[in-house]
Design a protein around this motif. Structure first.
Motif, mmCIF file in Angstrom:
data_model
loop_
_atom_site.group_PDB
_atom_site.id
_atom_site.type_symbol
_atom_site.label_atom_id
_atom_site.label_comp_id
_atom_site.label_asym_id
_atom_site.label_seq_id
_atom_site.Cartn_x
_atom_site.Cartn_y
_atom_site.Cartn_z
ATOM 1 N N GLY A 230 -1.877 11.708 -5.492
ATOM 2 C CA GLY A 230 -1.697 10.388 -4.899
ATOM 3 C C GLY A 230 -2.969 9.795 -4.334
ATOM 4 O O GLY A 230 -3.000 8.608 -3.983
ATOM 5 N N THR B 10 0.846 -1.187 0.000
ATOM 6 C CA THR B 10 0.000 0.000 0.000
ATOM 7 C C THR B 10 0.887 1.244 0.000
ATOM 8 O O THR B 10 1.879 1.306 0.741
ATOM 9 N N ALA B 11 0.568 2.211 -0.846
ATOM 10 C CA ALA B 11 1.399 3.411 -1.001
ATOM 11 C C ALA B 11 1.537 4.158 0.324
ATOM 12 O O ALA B 11 0.545 4.472 0.992
ATOM 13 N N VAL B 12 2.776 4.421 0.710
ATOM 14 C CA VAL B 12 3.110 5.138 1.941
ATOM 15 C C VAL B 12 2.442 4.477 3.158
ATOM 16 O O VAL B 12 2.167 5.142 4.153
ATOM 17 N N TYR C 253 -4.240 6.495 -5.632
ATOM 18 C CA TYR C 253 -3.528 5.255 -5.328
ATOM 19 C C TYR C 253 -4.400 4.272 -4.542
ATOM 20 O O TYR C 253 -4.089 3.087 -4.470
ATOM 21 N N GLN D 167 -5.227 1.247 -6.583
ATOM 22 C CA GLN D 167 -4.177 0.237 -6.689
ATOM 23 C C GLN D 167 -4.046 -0.552 -5.385
ATOM 24 O O GLN D 167 -3.890 -1.789 -5.394
ATOM 25 N N ASP D 168 -4.084 0.153 -4.266
ATOM 26 C CA ASP D 168 -3.949 -0.504 -2.959
ATOM 27 C C ASP D 168 -5.057 -1.525 -2.739
ATOM 28 O O ASP D 168 -4.808 -2.662 -2.321
#
Length: 223
Positions: free
Chosen positions: A137, A85-87, A140, A143-144
């Motif tokens: 962002g 997962t982003a960040v 995102y 995607q996550d």
């Protein structure tokens, strides 16, 4: 000293997630614990490697009436939440639906609606916009949550269950209706509904490998 060692061991197990599904199964008695950890029919297809699980997973759309055990549901959710997962925002929320009346209300016309009416379980994978990144962002979250959904599907297959990914977002006529049925706040957006159950069919996985879909170092270049 003995108590300290036991406490450290318990903390280690909790940290690695090893004890979770086992504890869930313990609450259901020794027989169900065994069913949840052994055998393809409940919660644990044995002997399959990770690559075998990936390559043999396929969509299952017909299910028996048998319920999915709570410990199996938890294993799927833990697998989903292990996704990248982003960040590390983890902008997801999962709604588990096992109430037949709610499944019926989620169902719409067509094939997906028919599956929901017959399946014992659905897991609605949602993006929580309050947890998403700011600015560009923000997107995102898709995607996550997609990565989490694939993990969930693989976990289901690894345990001998069948599952199918049915899309919601960005079809607003779909996801807004699901928001209403599940009383979701506007900030929680259903990405997809994963329909899960014990398979009543054994569809063969498709070989999707195509060398033409691969380039090396620049588009169109081959080895």
């Amino acid at each position: 000293m003995k108590k300290t060692i036991v406490s450290l061991l318990l903390m280690l197990c909790m940290g690695t997630g090893v004890s979770t599904a086992q504890d869930c199964c313990k609450q259901q008695g020794a027989t169900e614990k065994k069913e949840c950890t052994d055998g393809q029919q409940a919660c644990g297809k044995k002997g399959a490697t990770l690559l075998e699980t990936i390559m043999t997973r396929t969509s299952v759309r017909q299910f028996t009436d048998e319920a999915v055990k709570p410990c199996c549901v938890e294993k799927m959710l833990r697998a989903a939440m292990a996704a990248p997962t982003a960040v590390n925002k983890q902008p997801w929320h999962f709604v588990v639906v096992d109430d037949k009346q709610v499944l019926d209300r989620l169902a719409d016309e067509g094939r997906r609606g028919d599956m929901l009416r017959k399946a014992p379980l659905a897991i609605v994978v949602c993006g929580d916009m309050n947890k998403a990144m700011e600015g560009k962002g923000r997107e995102y979250w898709i995607q996550d949550c997609s990565a989490a959904t694939e993990n969930l599907l693989l976990a289901a297959h690894a345990m001998g269950l069948g599952a199918v990914w049915t899309g919601q977002y960005p079809m607003d006529n779909r996801y807004t209706r699901t928001q209403q049925v599940l009383s979701l706040p506007e900030s929680v957006v259903p990405l997809c509904i994963v329909i899960v159950g014990h398979p009543a069919e054994q569809p063969q996985p498709k070989d999707k490998w195509k060398a033409d879909n691969v380039s090396y170092n620049s588009y169109g270049a081959k080895k």
